[in-house]
Each structure stands twice: as C-alpha cells, then as structure tokens.
Design a protein around this motif. Structure first.
Motif, PDB file in Angstrom:
ATOM      1  N   UNK A   1       0.695  -1.251  -0.063  1.00 12.72           N
ATOM      2  CA  UNK A   1       0.096   0.020   0.004  1.00 12.72           C
ATOM      3  C   UNK A   1       0.947   1.283   0.014  1.00 12.72           C
ATOM      4  N   UNK A   2       1.722   1.356  -1.059  1.00 15.31           N
ATOM      5  CA  UNK A   2       2.602   2.550  -1.034  1.00 15.31           C
ATOM      6  C   UNK A   2       2.044   4.050  -0.890  1.00 15.31           C
ATOM      7  N   UNK A   3       2.724   4.837  -0.120  1.00 17.32           N
ATOM      8  CA  UNK A   3       2.378   5.947   0.146  1.00 17.32           C
ATOM      9  C   UNK A   3       2.968   6.874  -0.825  1.00 17.32           C
ATOM     10  N   UNK A   4       4.079   6.753  -1.165  1.00 23.80           N
ATOM     11  CA  UNK A   4       4.591   7.784  -1.983  1.00 23.80           C
ATOM     12  C   UNK A   4       6.058   6.896  -2.820  1.00 23.80           C
ATOM     13  N   UNK A   5       6.464   7.463  -3.824  1.00 26.15           N
ATOM     14  CA  UNK A   5       7.461   6.729  -4.620  1.00 26.15           C
ATOM     15  C   UNK A   5       8.144   7.296  -5.563  1.00 26.15           C
ATOM     16  N   UNK A   6       9.374   6.832  -6.085  1.00 28.20           N
ATOM     17  CA  UNK A   6       9.896   7.356  -7.197  1.00 28.20           C
ATOM     18  C   UNK A   6       9.253   6.573  -8.574  1.00 28.20           C
ATOM     19  N   UNK A   7       8.850   7.419  -9.329  1.00 25.44           N
ATOM     20  CA  UNK A   7       8.163   7.003 -10.664  1.00 25.44           C
ATOM     21  C   UNK A   7       9.197   7.231 -11.760  1.00 25.44           C
TER      22      UNK A   7
END
Length: 161
Positions: free
Chosen positions: A143-149
């Motif tokens: 359930x990712x909150x944020x990340x590198x796209x």
C-alpha cells in the motif's frame, strides 16, 4: 537552475508522521535481482555516502551482493546502514534477492530540507535501476504512500491526502 522539490513538506507531512505511518516505513524496489542489489551497493560507494555493513554485531567490509544474498539461512542477519547525509539514515535488510528493501526513520524526516534529501536518495536508486522505489507504511506492505516514478523521473505521492 534550481531543482524544483519532488514533494513539498506541507503537502506530505501527514504521510510522514511516525505516529500514523510507523517510525520505520518499508521502502522497496519490486521485481529486483541480485544484479539490482549490486547496482545499489555500487551506487552507495560511488556516491560517497557514509555506510556501515554488519552481520549481527560484527562490522565488516562491504561484500558483493551475491555473497550477502547467498548466505546460509541460519547466518547472522546482514544489514547495511547508509547515510545520504549525516541526519538521514536508510537501513538495507537483504531479506530477498527479488526485492531491494530498506527502512528509513521518519523521526529524522522533518522539514523540507530532509525531505529533499530523502527524495533525492529514492531518485538516485530509482534512476540507477530504472525501476520504481515505493514506500509503504510500516507493516502495510503493498500500500505505497509515495515513491519514485521512473517514467516521471521524480518522487510522487501515491495516496490521496
């Protein structure tokens, strides 16, 4: 030209609250390989980030990824502590060769300056591997909150405020 921040502290501080998200959220690069792990180790060395590799209580020279990931199941747990700056720490766990995984301490990520360091760290790893780098709340895998796209070439918020 100054780089625009990936994320703004005022927009994401609620997602970086240790009381809500857990103090050690899980950061991961899915669909990884031993080669990806080695690329991360090479990046740490090349970037000049301070680091410390240990197995249990023993501090050791940093081995190749293959040696770390092929250790016997009953061996001491390896970890690599990496400081992109003196006040931001990431701890790589080497739990699986198919996923690069590490923790960050949200108690250290207060304010725009440290958020920028963290986003830069995720960006460097994601660019090196050409893959997304995702941060889940502690214990809420998947359930990712944020990340590198990787397509956008920046760190983005993956949840609605």
């Amino acid at each position: 030209m100054a780089r625009v921040a990936d994320l703004l502290w005022d927009d994401v501080s609620c997602f970086l609250d240790p009381d809500t998200m857990g103090s050690l959220p899980d950061v991961r690069v899915p669909d990884a390989s031993v080669r990806d792990w080695q690329s991360v180790l090479d990046l740490v060395v090349e970037s000049g980030w301070r680091c410390q590799y240990s197995e249990g209580e023993a501090v050791l020279p940093l081995p190749r990824a293959e040696a770390i990931l092929r250790r016997p199941l009953d061996a001491e747990c390896p970890n690599l502590r990496v400081w992109p700056t003196a006040d931001v720490l990431a701890i790589f766990r080497f739990l699986d060769d198919e996923e690069v995984d590490f923790d960050v301490d949200l108690r250290q990520l207060k304010g725009q300056e440290r958020l920028d360091v963290f986003c830069g760290f995720l960006r460097e790893i994601g660019r090196r591997l050409g893959k997304p780098v995702l941060m889940d709340p502690e214990g809420a895998y998947g359930h990712p909150i944020l990340g590198f796209d990787a397509e956008a070439d920046r760190v983005v918020l993956l949840m609605e405020p």
